[in-house]
Design an enzyme around this catalytic site. Sequence first.
Site, PDB file in Angstrom:
ATOM      1  N   GLN A 255      39.501  -7.073 105.833  1.00 43.25           N
ATOM      2  CA  GLN A 255      40.902  -7.131 106.272  1.00 43.25           C
ATOM      3  C   GLN A 255      41.233  -8.534 106.786  1.00 43.25           C
ATOM      4  O   GLN A 255      42.323  -9.046 106.542  1.00 43.25           O
ATOM      5  CB  GLN A 255      41.146  -6.086 107.371  1.00 43.25           C
ATOM      6  N   ALA A 276      48.351  -5.624 107.699  1.00 42.32           N
ATOM      7  CA  ALA A 276      47.948  -5.496 109.110  1.00 42.32           C
ATOM      8  C   ALA A 276      46.933  -6.571 109.459  1.00 42.32           C
ATOM      9  O   ALA A 276      46.118  -6.973 108.625  1.00 42.32           O
ATOM     10  CB  ALA A 276      47.354  -4.121 109.350  1.00 42.32           C
ATOM     11  N   SER A 281      44.291  -2.199 111.030  1.00 41.41           N
ATOM     12  CA  SER A 281      44.554  -1.576 109.739  1.00 41.41           C
ATOM     13  C   SER A 281      43.956  -0.175 109.660  1.00 41.41           C
ATOM     14  O   SER A 281      42.802   0.042 110.046  1.00 41.41           O
ATOM     15  CB  SER A 281      43.954  -2.441 108.618  1.00 41.41           C
ATOM     16  N   HIS A 283      43.080   1.093 107.047  1.00 45.79           N
ATOM     17  CA  HIS A 283      42.022   1.062 106.025  1.00 45.79           C
ATOM     18  C   HIS A 283      40.633   0.955 106.663  1.00 45.79           C
ATOM     19  O   HIS A 283      39.657   1.416 106.103  1.00 45.79           O
ATOM     20  CB  HIS A 283      42.264  -0.086 105.049  1.00 45.79           C
ATOM     21  N   ASP A 290      45.264   3.154  99.318  1.00 47.24           N
ATOM     22  CA  ASP A 290      46.433   2.754  98.542  1.00 47.24           C
ATOM     23  C   ASP A 290      46.233   3.268  97.127  1.00 47.24           C
ATOM     24  O   ASP A 290      45.131   3.146  96.568  1.00 47.24           O
ATOM     25  CB  ASP A 290      46.561   1.227  98.512  1.00 47.24           C
ATOM     26  N   GLU A 334      55.929   1.350 102.053  1.00 42.89           N
ATOM     27  CA  GLU A 334      54.745   1.283 101.199  1.00 42.89           C
ATOM     28  C   GLU A 334      54.500   2.655 100.583  1.00 42.89           C
ATOM     29  O   GLU A 334      53.744   3.458 101.125  1.00 42.89           O
ATOM     30  CB  GLU A 334      53.500   0.877 102.015  1.00 42.89           C
ATOM     31  N   HIS A 337      50.688   3.795 100.168  1.00 41.33           N
ATOM     32  CA  HIS A 337      49.690   3.915 101.244  1.00 41.33           C
ATOM     33  C   HIS A 337      49.718   5.327 101.834  1.00 41.33           C
ATOM     34  O   HIS A 337      50.684   5.740 102.470  1.00 41.33           O
ATOM     35  CB  HIS A 337      49.981   2.867 102.326  1.00 41.33           C
TER      36      HIS A 337
HETATM   37 ZN   LIG Z   1      47.400   0.343 102.623  1.00 42.36          ZN
END
Ligand SMILES: [Zn+2]
Length: 367
Positions: A255, A276, A281, A283, A290, A334, A337
């Site tokens: 990230q 982010a 994040s 993630h 995503d 988004e 996501h």
């Molecule tokens: Zn994402």
Amino acid sequence: MNKSFKIIVITLCILILCISIILGIILFKPKEKEVIPNKYNANATKVMDELNIKDKINKLDYSKTLEVILENNLYQDKYLDKYIKIDYIEFPNFINYVNDLLNKNYNSEEINYLFKYYLDNINIFLNMDYIDILQFKDITNFDLNKLDRYLNYQKANNYDMKTVVTYVNIGLDLEGYSKYVEYTEEEAKNLSILVNKYHKLPDDYEPDDLVSLSYNVNYKLRKEAADAFEKLTSAGILDNIYFYPFSPYRSFSTQNTLYNMYKNRDGEAKADTYSARPGFSEHQLGLAVDVRSSTLNDNLTPEDYEWMLNNSYKYGFIVRYPKGKQHITQFMEEPWHIRYLGVDLATKVHDSGLTYDEYYDLYLETH
Ligand SMILES: [Zn+2]
């Protein structure tokens, strides 16, 4: 007519007259002045006598608050009606506070409310101008410590107070990343954890149950989220919706690289709208992925997005950054996501129509 008859008549007349006078005296005796019973103790009564307000006060309901105010010589005549309605509580300086709050224009109902719910923090209200405290009465996520922020945020925005409270609790009155909660490793493992620009994961946090997705062995999610994602993908296919994962779990360092690349390319302000910062994040949780439509390079088609909005919760996922919610999520729309929360929670969030930031503050955060 003989003489004796005359005497009898005259005597009778005199007798009737006397009886009438006596009856008149008895029946029309002037009424004694009404005695109003005194309801107050001796000290309070003494003050009432001095101020010549004894009868006025005793005609009203008894009030312990009023009694104590009188005893302590703190009575102010203009507040009489209000004193009567203020519930007495044993608390140091209670009566001084009552007068202070009345001087600030609080009414009895508001004063009772303040003493009932904010007794330990009553100084906050004594040290500030009058505020309409009852407007917060039914706002379950109201946090007294943020009172100034609520009032300032409402001055600057046109939201109703309910919205103001939720937005300020999320942190939206502050610049993103300027002030944030830092989670522990243990907290980070919680499936319902909220990660946004006000909630940071530990730099070295890495889930210990990451597994590969069938699509690509290098694409990982936490076990429960990975299983759910496979089900979601299969459910899509049954509805003729085809999508695939392209960015699942990302470590802090990945990230970091990604964000810095965007920052160098577009500048920090722009990068912050779509990427982010490291540690912030979803993630990194291994609970977000995503996805892309099979026919597109970088997004979901409108049809696939619509399907995702209406169906992903059945498999435990929510669309985390939906359209029109940028001012809350602090990220642009988004469609691709999705975030795993488990079926139960994802269903509740979906049904609420709220962003996860709002839902979390209203229903999961303790205030
Ligand atoms: Zn994402």
